[in-house]
Design a protein around this motif. Structure first.
Motif: not given
Length: 86
Positions: A21-32, A34-37, A39-44
């Protein structure tokens, strides 16, 4: 199957569902970007529960900027339930 095995399976399934669910939220986010996304996937997925909670709290600004306030809504005038303040 013992109770411990069932609890372990339930815990792993719950953590995976939260991570998805959080990966989906990060993927749909326009705020970040691609590099930041990435990193967040890696962290998740590296820190399953802590990483997903951390990234979910970071993804909240994306939701809050979609809220818009209307200027044409009148302010509260003090009128009660019984209409005593005409």
């Amino acid at each position: 199957m013992s109770n411990l095995e069932m609890m372990t399976i339930l815990f792993v399934c719950t953590v995976c569902a939260i991570n998805l669910y959080v990966s989906y939220c990060v993927l749909r986010s326009d705020y970040y970007g691609s590099a930041q996304k990435a990193f967040q996937f890696f962290l998740i997925w590296l820190l399953p529960l802590l990483g997903s909670l951390f990234c979910y709290t970071l993804a909240k600004p994306d939701v809050s900027h979609k809220i818009s306030f209307r200027d044409d809504v009148p302010e509260y005038t003090g009128v009660g339930l019984h209409g005593l303040d005409h």
